[in-house]
Design an enzyme around this catalytic site. Structure first.
Site, PDB file in Angstrom:
ATOM      1  N   TYR A   1      36.947  36.425  21.323  1.00 34.99           N
ATOM      2  CA  TYR A   1      36.124  36.344  22.879  1.00 34.99           C
ATOM      3  C   TYR A   1      34.936  35.607  22.608  1.00 34.99           C
ATOM      4  CZ  TYR A   1      39.330  39.205  25.510  1.00 34.99           C
ATOM      5  OH  TYR A   1      40.497  39.406  26.207  1.00 34.99           O
TER       6      TYR A   1
ATOM      7  N   ARG B   1      35.704  32.139  22.936  1.00 35.79           N
ATOM      8  CA  ARG B   1      35.863  31.740  24.027  1.00 35.79           C
ATOM      9  C   ARG B   1      34.547  31.623  25.179  1.00 35.79           C
ATOM     10  NH1 ARG B   1      40.447  35.484  26.318  1.00 35.79           N
ATOM     11  NH2 ARG B   1      39.872  34.479  28.411  1.00 35.79           N
TER      12      ARG B   1
ATOM     13  N   VAL C   1      38.272  34.563  34.084  1.00 35.84           N
ATOM     14  CA  VAL C   1      37.082  35.365  33.878  1.00 35.84           C
ATOM     15  C   VAL C   1      35.832  34.597  33.471  1.00 35.84           C
ATOM     16  CG1 VAL C   1      38.521  37.278  32.745  1.00 35.84           C
ATOM     17  CG2 VAL C   1      37.981  35.523  31.482  1.00 35.84           C
ATOM     18  N   ASP C   2      36.002  33.365  33.985  1.00 36.34           N
ATOM     19  CA  ASP C   2      35.137  32.190  33.363  1.00 36.34           C
ATOM     20  C   ASP C   2      33.919  32.142  34.298  1.00 36.34           C
ATOM     21  OD1 ASP C   2      37.624  29.724  34.047  1.00 36.34           O
ATOM     22  OD2 ASP C   2      36.060  30.654  35.587  1.00 36.34           O
TER      23      ASP C   2
ATOM     24  N   HIS D   1      40.348  40.291  37.022  1.00 38.56           N
ATOM     25  CA  HIS D   1      40.453  40.248  35.743  1.00 38.56           C
ATOM     26  C   HIS D   1      39.085  40.548  35.179  1.00 38.56           C
ATOM     27  CE1 HIS D   1      44.956  38.763  35.705  1.00 38.56           C
ATOM     28  NE2 HIS D   1      44.536  39.858  36.313  1.00 38.56           N
TER      29      HIS D   1
ATOM     30  N   CYS E   1      30.881  49.583  27.427  1.00 33.18           N
ATOM     31  CA  CYS E   1      30.940  50.404  26.498  1.00 33.18           C
ATOM     32  C   CYS E   1      32.489  50.956  26.518  1.00 33.18           C
ATOM     33  CB  CYS E   1      30.071  51.685  26.545  1.00 33.18           C
ATOM     34  SG  CYS E   1      30.329  53.017  25.435  1.00 33.18           S
TER      35      CYS E   1
ATOM     36  N   CYS F   1      26.958  51.415  21.953  1.00 34.07           N
ATOM     37  CA  CYS F   1      26.523  51.404  23.005  1.00 34.07           C
ATOM     38  C   CYS F   1      25.212  52.378  23.031  1.00 34.07           C
ATOM     39  CB  CYS F   1      27.483  52.530  24.060  1.00 34.07           C
ATOM     40  SG  CYS F   1      26.886  53.073  25.720  1.00 34.07           S
TER      41      CYS F   1
ATOM     42  N   CYS G   1      25.767  55.947  24.360  1.00 34.19           N
ATOM     43  CA  CYS G   1      26.577  57.229  23.757  1.00 34.19           C
ATOM     44  C   CYS G   1      27.274  56.502  22.430  1.00 34.19           C
ATOM     45  CB  CYS G   1      27.733  57.484  24.685  1.00 34.19           C
ATOM     46  SG  CYS G   1      29.186  56.113  24.439  1.00 34.19           S
TER      47      CYS G   1
ATOM     48  N   THR H   1      48.002  28.917  38.751  1.00 31.85           N
ATOM     49  CA  THR H   1      48.654  30.068  38.026  1.00 31.85           C
ATOM     50  C   THR H   1      50.128  29.984  37.802  1.00 31.85           C
ATOM     51  OG1 THR H   1      48.678  32.579  37.990  1.00 31.85           O
ATOM     52  CG2 THR H   1      48.876  31.515  40.236  1.00 31.85           C
TER      53      THR H   1
HETATM   54  C1  BV8 Z   1      48.592  46.718  34.523  1.00 37.18           C
HETATM   55  C2  BV8 Z   1      41.978  39.020  31.139  1.00 37.18           C
HETATM   56  C3  BV8 Z   1      49.551  48.664  34.270  1.00 37.18           C
HETATM   57  C4  BV8 Z   1      41.574  39.289  29.796  1.00 37.18           C
HETATM   58  C5  BV8 Z   1      44.278  39.083  31.451  1.00 37.18           C
HETATM   59  C6  BV8 Z   1      57.030  43.193  32.654  1.00 37.18           C
HETATM   60  C7  BV8 Z   1      57.251  42.665  33.888  1.00 37.18           C
HETATM   61  C8  BV8 Z   1      56.150  42.451  34.687  1.00 37.18           C
HETATM   62  C9  BV8 Z   1      54.536  43.203  34.629  1.00 37.18           C
HETATM   63  C10 BV8 Z   1      54.428  43.778  33.240  1.00 37.18           C
HETATM   64  C11 BV8 Z   1      55.652  43.636  32.369  1.00 37.18           C
HETATM   65  N1  BV8 Z   1      55.237  44.390  31.094  1.00 37.18           N
HETATM   66  C12 BV8 Z   1      53.915  44.585  31.354  1.00 37.18           C
HETATM   67  C13 BV8 Z   1      53.578  44.300  32.356  1.00 37.18           C
HETATM   68  C14 BV8 Z   1      52.253  44.138  33.180  1.00 37.18           C
HETATM   69  C15 BV8 Z   1      51.293  43.104  32.679  1.00 37.18           C
HETATM   70  C16 BV8 Z   1      51.935  41.781  33.145  1.00 37.18           C
HETATM   71  O1  BV8 Z   1      51.880  41.453  34.005  1.00 37.18           O
HETATM   72  N2  BV8 Z   1      52.572  41.285  31.863  1.00 37.18           N
HETATM   73  C17 BV8 Z   1      52.920  40.153  31.867  1.00 37.18           C
HETATM   74  C18 BV8 Z   1      52.452  38.937  30.836  1.00 37.18           C
HETATM   75  C19 BV8 Z   1      54.474  40.050  32.063  1.00 37.18           C
HETATM   76  N3  BV8 Z   1      50.237  43.376  33.563  1.00 37.18           N
HETATM   77  C20 BV8 Z   1      49.209  44.095  32.953  1.00 37.18           C
HETATM   78  O2  BV8 Z   1      49.288  44.696  31.865  1.00 37.18           O
HETATM   79  C21 BV8 Z   1      47.949  44.382  34.021  1.00 37.18           C
HETATM   80  N4  BV8 Z   1      47.732  45.784  33.939  1.00 37.18           N
HETATM   81  O3  BV8 Z   1      49.713  46.095  34.993  1.00 37.18           O
HETATM   82  O4  BV8 Z   1      48.426  47.717  34.239  1.00 37.18           O
HETATM   83  C22 BV8 Z   1      49.077  50.018  34.752  1.00 37.18           C
HETATM   84  C23 BV8 Z   1      49.589  50.477  35.731  1.00 37.18           C
HETATM   85  C24 BV8 Z   1      49.219  51.721  36.353  1.00 37.18           C
HETATM   86  C25 BV8 Z   1      48.348  52.486  35.720  1.00 37.18           C
HETATM   87  C26 BV8 Z   1      47.823  52.045  34.677  1.00 37.18           C
HETATM   88  C27 BV8 Z   1      48.054  50.866  34.081  1.00 37.18           C
HETATM   89  C28 BV8 Z   1      46.824  43.736  33.512  1.00 37.18           C
HETATM   90  C29 BV8 Z   1      47.008  42.138  33.538  1.00 37.18           C
HETATM   91  C30 BV8 Z   1      45.494  41.449  33.297  1.00 37.18           C
HETATM   92  C31 BV8 Z   1      45.575  41.060  31.907  1.00 37.18           C
HETATM   93  N5  BV8 Z   1      44.343  40.265  31.796  1.00 37.18           N
HETATM   94  N6  BV8 Z   1      42.923  38.220  31.413  1.00 37.18           N
HETATM   95  C32 BV8 Z   1      41.495  37.774  29.176  1.00 37.18           C
HETATM   96  O5  BV8 Z   1      41.320  36.696  29.937  1.00 37.18           O
HETATM   97  O6  BV8 Z   1      41.224  37.745  27.837  1.00 37.18           O
HETATM   98  S1  BV8 Z   1      45.833  37.824  31.971  1.00 37.18           S
HETATM   99  C33 BV8 Z   1      45.287  36.450  31.744  1.00 37.18           C
HETATM  100  O7  BV8 Z   1      46.659  35.646  32.379  1.00 37.18           O
HETATM  101  C34 BV8 Z   1      44.455  35.630  32.380  1.00 37.18           C
HETATM  102  O8  BV8 Z   1      43.598  36.584  33.350  1.00 37.18           O
HETATM  103  C35 BV8 Z   1      45.033  34.790  33.164  1.00 37.18           C
HETATM  104  O9  BV8 Z   1      44.295  34.195  34.407  1.00 37.18           O
HETATM  105  C36 BV8 Z   1      46.222  35.466  33.616  1.00 37.18           C
HETATM  106  C37 BV8 Z   1      47.354  34.769  34.242  1.00 37.18           C
HETATM  107  O10 BV8 Z   1      47.511  33.485  33.552  1.00 37.18           O
HETATM  108  P1  BV8 Z   1      47.325  32.363  34.410  1.00 37.18           P
HETATM  109  O11 BV8 Z   1      46.044  32.336  34.954  1.00 37.18           O
HETATM  110  O12 BV8 Z   1      48.446  32.043  35.502  1.00 37.18           O
HETATM  111  O13 BV8 Z   1      47.275  31.244  33.232  1.00 37.18           O
HETATM  112  P2  BV8 Z   1      48.536  30.461  32.742  1.00 37.18           P
HETATM  113  O14 BV8 Z   1      47.979  29.596  31.394  1.00 37.18           O
HETATM  114  O15 BV8 Z   1      49.773  31.381  32.395  1.00 37.18           O
HETATM  115  O16 BV8 Z   1      48.950  29.371  33.699  1.00 37.18           O
HETATM  116  C38 BV8 Z   1      48.113  28.256  34.025  1.00 37.18           C
HETATM  117  C39 BV8 Z   1      48.909  27.392  35.280  1.00 37.18           C
HETATM  118  O17 BV8 Z   1      48.239  26.543  35.569  1.00 37.18           O
HETATM  119  C40 BV8 Z   1      50.320  26.932  34.657  1.00 37.18           C
HETATM  120  O18 BV8 Z   1      51.306  27.292  35.687  1.00 37.18           O
HETATM  121  C41 BV8 Z   1      50.078  25.407  34.568  1.00 37.18           C
HETATM  122  O19 BV8 Z   1      51.131  24.648  34.941  1.00 37.18           O
HETATM  123  C42 BV8 Z   1      49.011  25.291  35.741  1.00 37.18           C
HETATM  124  N7  BV8 Z   1      48.264  24.322  35.543  1.00 37.18           N
HETATM  125  C43 BV8 Z   1      47.717  23.374  34.269  1.00 37.18           C
HETATM  126  N8  BV8 Z   1      46.754  22.498  34.731  1.00 37.18           N
HETATM  127  C44 BV8 Z   1      46.596  22.339  35.770  1.00 37.18           C
HETATM  128  C45 BV8 Z   1      47.290  23.686  36.542  1.00 37.18           C
HETATM  129  N9  BV8 Z   1      47.369  24.001  37.688  1.00 37.18           N
HETATM  130  C46 BV8 Z   1      46.518  23.320  38.597  1.00 37.18           C
HETATM  131  N10 BV8 Z   1      45.612  22.237  37.962  1.00 37.18           N
HETATM  132  C47 BV8 Z   1      45.692  21.950  36.764  1.00 37.18           C
HETATM  133  N11 BV8 Z   1      44.991  20.892  36.532  1.00 37.18           N
HETATM  134 ZN    ZN Z   2      28.767  54.369  26.065  1.00 37.66          ZN
END
Ligand code: BV8
Ligand code: ZN
Length: 247
Positions: free
Chosen positions: A64, A67, A100-101, A116, A124, A145, A148, A186
């Site tokens: 992080y 980043r 997140v940027d 996100h 914390c 923190c 706590c 996305t």
């Molecule tokens: C939740 C923050 C549960 C941190 C991020 C199986 C099936 C379906 C879902 C799941 C599964 N197994 C697990 C899950 C759930 C999981 C999920 O979806 N997993 C995926 C990988 C399958 N989701 C979660 O865990 C979410 N939480 O479900 O909670 C729950 C439910 C009930 C109760 C309790 C809990 C949490 C998801 C959030 C994770 N955090 N980021 C950090 O940044 O460090 S995710 C991370 O991926 C980023 O946020 C990012 O934004 C996000 C998505 O990626 P993209 O933004 O799309 O980026 P990517 O590189 O993939 O794509 C870029 C695109 O841009 C490409 O297509 C490219 O072609 C294009 N591109 C390139 N250049 C350009 C362009 N487009 C335009 N112009 C250009 N110049």
């Molecule tokens: Zn705390």
């Protein structure tokens, strides 16, 4: 094609844009899943999870910190500015970002739903309070923190974690009432964010995708632009100002 989208926007009352890492690619921020992507060295499940943080908080903070240092040097690109401008053409406009940027806000977008979280914020791990720190975290000495004593983490949503309740709720409500929904930069793989365009489409919105590559949304979208957001969005806004808004 672009004229048609401009025409739809000119008549639209309610619009939603969902952005992903591709939006910031032209600002120099690596995407998650491209080959030069952030995950090239690591894999999401290895780092952006609570388990990874508990198992190796130093490694997670190193990632992080790397980043954050990068994001502090980058600037919004013409695509970010175009979206700030686009908001003026649609009375009820909602910008939802997975990024997140913080670049949308820097480019002047007022209301941004950061579903996100924000990489420059800390919280914390124990009491969940937001923590203001004047200097950057040293991964070797992760601060405790002041309230706590819990470990401090970046205030972003990790895999397996809930998204901020009101924020994601507001995003789904906006998607349900949208006349037009644009999915920009996305891969539409991460849920529940990737469900937003599907919900919009199901409720009658026109779905527009802007992405150089195909995604699971490409077949569902009414319009696909295999283009870079930093190039296409300014063209779209330019066209709008040429034809003006019908009242
Ligand atoms: C939740 C923050 C549960 C941190 C991020 C199986 C099936 C379906 C879902 C799941 C599964 N197994 C697990 C899950 C759930 C999981 C999920 O979806 N997993 C995926 C990988 C399958 N989701 C979660 O865990 C979410 N939480 O479900 O909670 C729950 C439910 C009930 C109760 C309790 C809990 C949490 C998801 C959030 C994770 N955090 N980021 C950090 O940044 O460090 S995710 C991370 O991926 C980023 O946020 C990012 O934004 C996000 C998505 O990626 P993209 O933004 O799309 O980026 P990517 O590189 O993939 O794509 C870029 C695109 O841009 C490409 O297509 C490219 O072609 C294009 N591109 C390139 N250049 C350009 C362009 N487009 C335009 N112009 C250009 N110049
Ligand atoms: Zn705390």
């Amino acid at each position: 094609m672009l004229e048609q989208v401009a025409e739809i926007i000119r008549h639209a009352q309610r619009g939603v844009v969902l952005t992903g890492a591709g939006m910031s690619a032209e600002s120099g921020v690596p995407t998650f899943r491209g080959n030069e992507g952030l995950w090239a060295k690591f894999r999401p499940e290895d780092l952006a999870t609570m388990d990874a943080f508990i198992a190796n908080s130093k490694l997670v903070w190193e990632w992080y910190k790397w980043r954050r240092d990068l994001i502090r040097q980058v600037k919004p690109n013409p695509g970010h500015y175009a979206l700030a401008e686009l908001a003026r053409w649609i009375p009820d406009f909602t910008l939802v970002t997975q990024n997140v940027d913080g670049l949308h806000r820097l480019a002047g977008s007022e209301r941004v739903l950061e579903i996100h979280g924000n990489i420059l914020k800390n919280k914390c791990i124990a009491c969940d309070r937001a923590i203001e720190l004047d200097d950057e975290i040293d991964p070797k000495q992760i601060p405790a923190c002041p309230h706590c004593g819990g470990k401090i983490r970046p205030d972003v949503v990790w895999f397996g974690e809930m998204l901020p309740e009101e924020t994601i709720q507001e995003a789904f409500e906006a998607a349900e009432r949208a006349d037009i929904f644009l999915s920009v930069g996305t891969s539409a793989l991460v849920h529940p964010a990737a469900t937003l365009p599907v919900v919009a489409k199901r409720h009658g919105a026109i779905l527009v995708e802007i992405n150089p590559d195909e995604t699971p949304l490409t077949g569902l979208a009414d319009f696909n632009f295999a283009a870079k957001s930093g190039e296409l969005l300014p063209e779209l806004v330019e066209m709008l100002s040429r034809v003006g808004k019908t009242e």
